[in-house]
Scaffold this motif. Structure first.
Motif, PDB file in Angstrom:
ATOM      1  N   ILE A 223     -33.964  14.356   1.816  1.00 53.64           N
ATOM      2  CA  ILE A 223     -33.881  15.178   3.373  1.00 53.64           C
ATOM      3  C   ILE A 223     -34.863  16.358   3.219  1.00 53.64           C
ATOM      4  CG2 ILE A 223     -32.429  15.935   5.056  1.00 53.64           C
ATOM      5  CD1 ILE A 223     -31.984  13.049   4.455  1.00 53.64           C
ATOM      6  N   GLU A 224     -35.700  16.448   4.284  1.00 54.77           N
ATOM      7  CA  GLU A 224     -36.530  17.647   4.489  1.00 54.77           C
ATOM      8  C   GLU A 224     -35.801  18.713   5.311  1.00 54.77           C
ATOM      9  OE1 GLU A 224     -40.984  18.991   6.058  1.00 54.77           O
ATOM     10  OE2 GLU A 224     -40.895  17.329   4.610  1.00 54.77           O
ATOM     11  N   LEU A 225     -35.735  19.963   4.578  1.00 52.42           N
ATOM     12  CA  LEU A 225     -35.109  20.988   5.274  1.00 52.42           C
ATOM     13  C   LEU A 225     -36.237  22.275   5.487  1.00 52.42           C
ATOM     14  CD1 LEU A 225     -31.711  20.654   3.595  1.00 52.42           C
ATOM     15  CD2 LEU A 225     -32.189  19.924   5.795  1.00 52.42           C
ATOM     16  N   ARG A 226     -35.765  23.037   6.567  1.00 52.31           N
ATOM     17  CA  ARG A 226     -36.215  24.229   6.521  1.00 52.31           C
ATOM     18  C   ARG A 226     -35.215  25.479   6.126  1.00 52.31           C
ATOM     19  NH1 ARG A 226     -41.824  23.851   6.431  1.00 52.31           N
ATOM     20  NH2 ARG A 226     -42.218  21.718   7.080  1.00 52.31           N
ATOM     21  N   SER A 227     -33.982  25.045   6.253  1.00 53.14           N
ATOM     22  CA  SER A 227     -32.817  26.015   5.920  1.00 53.14           C
ATOM     23  C   SER A 227     -31.795  25.139   5.416  1.00 53.14           C
ATOM     24  CB  SER A 227     -32.303  26.604   7.165  1.00 53.14           C
ATOM     25  OG  SER A 227     -31.147  27.438   6.817  1.00 53.14           O
ATOM     26  N   LEU A 228     -30.826  25.596   4.173  1.00 53.47           N
ATOM     27  CA  LEU A 228     -30.275  25.034   3.468  1.00 53.47           C
ATOM     28  C   LEU A 228     -29.063  25.932   3.490  1.00 53.47           C
ATOM     29  CD1 LEU A 228     -29.001  22.715   1.399  1.00 53.47           C
ATOM     30  CD2 LEU A 228     -30.055  24.144  -0.346  1.00 53.47           C
ATOM     31  N   THR A 229     -27.713  25.442   4.072  1.00 57.27           N
ATOM     32  CA  THR A 229     -26.540  25.968   4.042  1.00 57.27           C
ATOM     33  C   THR A 229     -25.699  25.651   2.946  1.00 57.27           C
ATOM     34  OG1 THR A 229     -26.757  26.470   6.433  1.00 57.27           O
ATOM     35  CG2 THR A 229     -24.490  26.627   5.629  1.00 57.27           C
ATOM     36  N   LEU A 230     -25.030  26.503   2.297  1.00 60.14           N
ATOM     37  CA  LEU A 230     -24.170  26.245   1.158  1.00 60.14           C
ATOM     38  C   LEU A 230     -22.961  27.110   1.328  1.00 60.14           C
ATOM     39  CD1 LEU A 230     -26.352  25.875  -1.884  1.00 60.14           C
ATOM     40  CD2 LEU A 230     -25.400  24.140  -0.687  1.00 60.14           C
ATOM     41  N   GLU A 231     -21.835  26.421   1.626  1.00 63.83           N
ATOM     42  CA  GLU A 231     -20.465  27.012   1.449  1.00 63.83           C
ATOM     43  C   GLU A 231     -20.060  27.308   0.125  1.00 63.83           C
ATOM     44  OE1 GLU A 231     -18.348  28.040   3.957  1.00 63.83           O
ATOM     45  OE2 GLU A 231     -19.978  27.367   5.610  1.00 63.83           O
ATOM     46  N   PRO A 232     -19.067  28.321  -0.135  1.00 69.02           N
ATOM     47  CA  PRO A 232     -18.673  28.506  -1.406  1.00 69.02           C
ATOM     48  C   PRO A 232     -18.290  27.025  -2.086  1.00 69.02           C
ATOM     49  CG  PRO A 232     -17.716  30.275   0.176  1.00 69.02           C
ATOM     50  CD  PRO A 232     -18.408  29.123   0.858  1.00 69.02           C
ATOM     51  N   ALA A 233     -18.830  26.911  -3.434  1.00 69.47           N
ATOM     52  CA  ALA A 233     -18.516  25.727  -4.163  1.00 69.47           C
ATOM     53  C   ALA A 233     -19.318  24.563  -3.871  1.00 69.47           C
ATOM     54  CB  ALA A 233     -16.994  25.419  -4.095  1.00 69.47           C
ATOM     55  N   GLU A 234     -20.038  24.586  -2.809  1.00 72.55           N
ATOM     56  CA  GLU A 234     -20.999  23.387  -2.589  1.00 72.55           C
ATOM     57  C   GLU A 234     -22.150  23.563  -3.368  1.00 72.55           C
ATOM     58  OE1 GLU A 234     -21.091  21.561   1.663  1.00 72.55           O
ATOM     59  OE2 GLU A 234     -21.529  23.662   1.915  1.00 72.55           O
ATOM     60  N   ARG A 235     -22.812  22.517  -3.875  1.00 76.16           N
ATOM     61  CA  ARG A 235     -23.986  22.379  -4.567  1.00 76.16           C
ATOM     62  C   ARG A 235     -25.044  21.616  -3.908  1.00 76.16           C
ATOM     63  NH1 ARG A 235     -19.363  20.983  -5.867  1.00 76.16           N
ATOM     64  NH2 ARG A 235     -19.799  18.908  -7.202  1.00 76.16           N
ATOM     65  N   ALA A 236     -26.337  21.610  -4.117  1.00 77.55           N
ATOM     66  CA  ALA A 236     -27.591  21.105  -3.622  1.00 77.55           C
ATOM     67  C   ALA A 236     -28.413  20.912  -4.626  1.00 77.55           C
ATOM     68  CB  ALA A 236     -27.992  21.959  -2.522  1.00 77.55           C
TER      69      ALA A 236
END
Length: 510
Positions: free
Chosen positions: A284-297
């Motif tokens: 998935i191509e993104l220009r912005s990546l949101t991560l909540e506490p404990a999320e991983r990418a």
């Protein structure tokens, strides 16, 4: 205090070596210690707690199906380095320094899950009511992915994690290893944290809320805390010198409260290939990546066309941000290293197969409210379904059955909801009239249900449940029975009292 940015190189955590290893088993010993570590060139050494005396702790690398046996040993002093509020969870009657490690995202038996009341003190001299074993077992019979480990002791998780008890844990399998993704020195874990410091280098964490009254306990838990500086792998605003080629980054939001909205200052694309539970179906191509506490990418950044350039990984703080807030910067990349051979790594168009759980027979639909209230001191008290930790267990899914959990957020902010034991799939979110609900309790939807974002369509164990929305997830509760927990992963919320037990029971149990 003001600290210069991008003057320290990014550290890479060492890989944890087992004491012994066979084809199907490995055995590790990990000591939790107090130590000092330089977190910035211009800061005096900071007193920290860490696994094996490191911050972050060493990175585990294991193979799918290899059972890792880990003896977590508490060698910490009897006094905490941060302010402990003993007015919650009957902590005044318990040892101040208690620990229990939780491997976040692991599919493991309850006695190795890091249950909050399975804590222990130095040299196991005192143990919690649900302490069961000294050596934990992680079967690793799950998809290849990046997990992370952190402390989970009842009522002081926020403090133990802030003190430094965090680390990365990577599961690998043959299929992924044969995909020619960037690897070796071109695969880098990035643990994102935020901290504040006193001028002597010590950690700064509030003893009370800013508007504390004289009636509040001192110390007193705060409802949230955002650090003044961003750390990556234990350095404040570091830089990384890299080659003009593709890199793979395993990004982990290990912060207590902070949500990150990551982007590059030159709008360079971020290619996400995996989430909490492993590879997505396709990149998935993104220009912005949101991560909540404990999320991983799991992301890939292609620097091949950026030779000689410098770019910054930024954090979008949104409109109206305080101009004095410096946490809009995360780290810097300098594409100035000579390329070491041809980049032969590839990014497949198809990454993995993810079987939808929608076709499963659903045995229960649980409607669960995320609620705000107050305690006797007037402090915020955030609850799950209006119940506290020690209230009787109400969620008892049966082994090998599928359930839908609906998180109705009637508070004014997003909560990242984490379930232990399972990886789940996000079904949808639907907005409702929050004002009307708070007035008369009626549920009036203000729009249609929307599917999860493209990068949320893999396996997840933590998901954003936004304010004024119904967030639905579906999970199969297997392969173990026993006691687990679900909670908000804002650690200040989790500690008081936004965490609840659930119990997976056999099919014929009541």
């Amino acid at each position: 205090m003001k600290l210069r940015k991008f003057i320290d190189p990014l550290p890479i955590m060492e890989t944890k070596k087992p004491e012994k290893r066979s084809r199907r088993n490995s055995y590790y010993e990990v000591e939790m210690k107090e130590f000092t570590q330089k977190l910035h060139r211009d800061l005096p050494p900071t007193r920290l707690w860490g696994y094996d005396g490191q911050f972050p702790g060493p990175t585990f690398e294991v193979t799918q199906g290899e059972t890792a046996h880990v003896k977590w040993m508490n060698q910490l002093p009897e006094r905490h380095i941060l302010p402990v509020d003993t007015s919650i969870h009957n902590l005044a009657s318990q040892p101040i320094v208690r620990t229990v490690a939780h491997l976040h995202g692991s599919v493991t038996k309850p006695e190795s899950d890091g249950y909050p009341e399975a804590w222990f003190t130095k040299d196991f001299k005192q143990t919690g009511p649900l302490f069961t074993r000294k050596v934990y077992e992680y079967p690793n019979n799950q998809r290849a992915t990046a997990l992370w480990y952190h402390d989970h002791a009842m009522g002081i998780t926020r403090l133990n994690v802030y003190a430094g008890l965090v680390g990365a844990y990577i599961i690998r399998d043959k299929k992924e290893s044969n995909m020619d993704l960037p690897s070796g020195e071109y695969e880098i874990p990035l643990l994102l944290l935020d901290r504040s410091f006193h001028s002597n280098g010590s950690l700064k964490y509030p003893t009370q809320p800013e508007d504390a009254s004289s009636e509040l306990p001192n110390p007193s838990i705060v409802p949230a805390y955002l650090g003044e500086a961003i750390l990556v792998n234990g350095k404040v605003w570091p830089y990384q010198e890299i080659e003009p080629r593709k890199y793979r980054f395993r990004v982990i939001n290990a912060s207590n409260t902070r949500t990150y909205q990551l982007y590059f200052d030159n709008n360079h694309p971020i290619l996400q290939i995996g989430s909490d539970g492993g590879l997505l179906r396709k990149p998935i191509e993104l220009r912005s990546l949101t991560l909540e506490p404990a999320e991983r990418a799991d992301i890939i950044i292609d620097f091949s066309q950026l030779k000689g350039k410098t770019l910054q990984l930024k954090n979008d703080l949104g409109d109206g941000a305080d101009p004095e807030d410096e946490t809009h910067d995360v780290m810097q990349f300098r594409v100035n290293k000579r390329q070491n051979g041809k980049d032969t790594s590839k990014i497949p168009n198809s990454l993995s197969t993810i079987k939808s759980l929608k076709g499963n027979q659903v045995k229960a639909i649980r409607k669960l409210k995320l609620i705000g209230s107050e305690d006797k001191f007037g402090r915020p008290l955030l609850l799950l379904d209006n119940k506290k930790w020690h209230d009787p267990i109400t969620e008892k899914p049966r082994l090998n059955t599928t359930e839908i959990w609906e998180f109705m957020n009637v508070t004014n902010f997003t909560h990242p909801i984490h379930l232990h034991l399972v990886q789940y799939q996000v079904l949808d979110r639907q907005p409702f009239d929050l004002t009307k609900f708070n007035e008369d309790g009626s549920m009036v939807y203000t729009g249609p249900a929307t599917p999860p974002l493209p990068n949320e369509r893999g396996w997840k164990d933590t998901i954003a449940a936004p304010s004024g929305q119904l967030t639905r997830v579906i999970a199969k509760f297997s392969p173990y029975t026993g006691d687990y927990v679900w909670h908000c992963h804002i650690l200040e919320h989790e500690d008081y009292d936004m965490m609840r037990p659930f119990k997976v029971i056999k099919y014929d149990e009541d």
